[in-house]
Design a protein around this motif. Sequence first.
Motif, short mmCIF file in Angstrom:
data_model
loop_
_atom_site.label_atom_id
_atom_site.label_comp_id
_atom_site.label_asym_id
_atom_site.label_seq_id
_atom_site.Cartn_x
_atom_site.Cartn_y
_atom_site.Cartn_z
N TYR A 16 -7.24 -3.02 -1.55
CA TYR A 16 -6.31 -4.14 -1.38
C TYR A 16 -7.05 -5.29 -0.70
O TYR A 16 -7.80 -5.07 0.26
N LYS A 27 -5.66 -4.95 -6.08
CA LYS A 27 -4.57 -5.88 -5.83
C LYS A 27 -4.83 -6.65 -4.53
O LYS A 27 -5.52 -6.17 -3.63
N ALA A 62 0.83 -1.21 0.00
CA ALA A 62 0.00 0.00 0.00
C ALA A 62 0.86 1.26 0.00
O ALA A 62 0.62 2.20 -0.78
#
Length: 429
Positions: free
Chosen positions: A274, A297, A182
Motif C-alpha cells: 500500500y 494500491k 488494508a
Amino acid sequence: MIRRALAVATAAVSALALAACGSSGPDGAGTPASDTASAPGTTAAKGDGTLVLGSVLPQTGNLSYLGPPMFAGIDLAVKEINAAGGVLGKQISVSHTDSGDTTTQIAAQSTDSLLAKKVDAIVGSASSSVSLSILDKITGSGVLMFSPSATGIELTNAKDNGLFWRTAPPDVLQGRVLGDLAVSEGDDTVAIVAMQDAYGSGLADSTEKAVIAGGGEVVEKILYDPKAADFSADVAKVKAKNPKGIVLIGFAETSKVVQELVKQGLSSDKHHWYMVDGNLSNTNYLKFPKGTMKGVKGTLPGSEAPGAFQKKLLEVNPDLDVFGYGPESYDAVNLIALAAEAAKSDVAADMAAKLGEVSKGGEKCNAFKVCADLLKAGKDIDYDGVSGPVEFNDAGDPATATIGIYQFGQNNTFDAAKALEYRSGNIAG
C-alpha cells in the motif's frame, strides 16, 4: 485550539503581524516553526489593493513529480480570475519558485525572494516538513501561507498567527482510510515502513491506529532515514514478521525500498503493498520490470477532478501525466482571491479573517466570477471547489475531505484521472 480569533480582531492581529519578524532555519525534516532562528529585518507585505501571489512548490527534489499539476492549477486560477476582472478591480500576479526538499536550503531562499517582492500570500509548500521549516518566516512576516498538499498533522497546531491554511486534509483522514483499506483487503497483519519526518511519522501513527481499530495488528513499524543508501536491514525486519500487508510511506526513495522488498522475496504478488500520496508516482517505478507494481494500491487526498477541469489543466501544461493536488492548488488561489474580495483588502490578516466565511454557510458557488459577483451584490457565499466542499474548521484545515484509492497496473503506472473508489469523511472522526 482557537486560532481564528483573528476573525474578530483583524485590526489588532494585522498590527501584530506587520510588526513581527520572520525566521528561518535548516530545511530539515520535521523542524517546528517555533524552533527556527530569527531573521531580523523582515517586514510584512502591506496591502496596496493589488493581490500579489507567490508559490514555493517542488520543481526539484523528491516531490518534483507533484509540481507540474500544482503549478498548472495555480496558473489556471490566475488566468480565470484575471479574465473575470481580477481582484478588487485589479489584475493579480503570481511568481513561481522552487521548494526543493528537506536536503536543501532552496525553500528558505525562495521564500526570501518572494518576501522581498512584497507578496501578499504564498501557495506552498508541498511537503509538510518543508512547510514547517518556512512557516514561521512567512507567517511571522504577516504573509498568508496556503498549502495545497502539506498533510502533516503537526501543522494543525503550529503557531502561525492564524495565517496558515490548507486545502489538503491532515493525515488523520488518509491514515484512517489507508488502515481501513488494508484490513478490508484481508490483511490483518500489517507492517508499516515510513520515512522519519513530520509527514511519515504522523501518517504512520494514523494508519496504525486505524489498522488496530479495524481488528488488525501492526506486527512491525519502522521509521527510516530517507537519505539512507541501503534498506536491507529494515526490510529484513519486515520479512521476519511475514505480514500480509506492507504499508510504504515515503517519497522518491520508496523505489529503493521496493527493490529491496523484491530482492528479499516480499513481492507484491505475495504480500499486498500500500502506498500514499508521497510515493504514488507515475515516473518513480517505470524502470522496474513490468508487473513489479501490479495490483499495488495507494491513497491520495482529493475527490475526482471533473474531466473538463483536467482538460483545462492540460491546456495549461499538455505534458501532465498526474493531476494530484492540481485541484487543491486551483481552489487555494480562488479562496485567497475571494477572501480578498470579501475583505475588500489584500492584507493577509484581513484575508485570513474571511477565508472561513467564503467557504461555508452562504450561497453555493463554484467559480470565481460567480462567487465574486455574489459578494459584490452583498451576498454571503459558500465556495465549493474542484477538490471538494473545502469548509474550513477553526484550525484552518478542511473539516471534511475525500481520499481516492488508486491501483497500479502491469506497466507500473496507475490511472491518475480516476480512482478505483473515493472515501469521504470528517477530519474529527
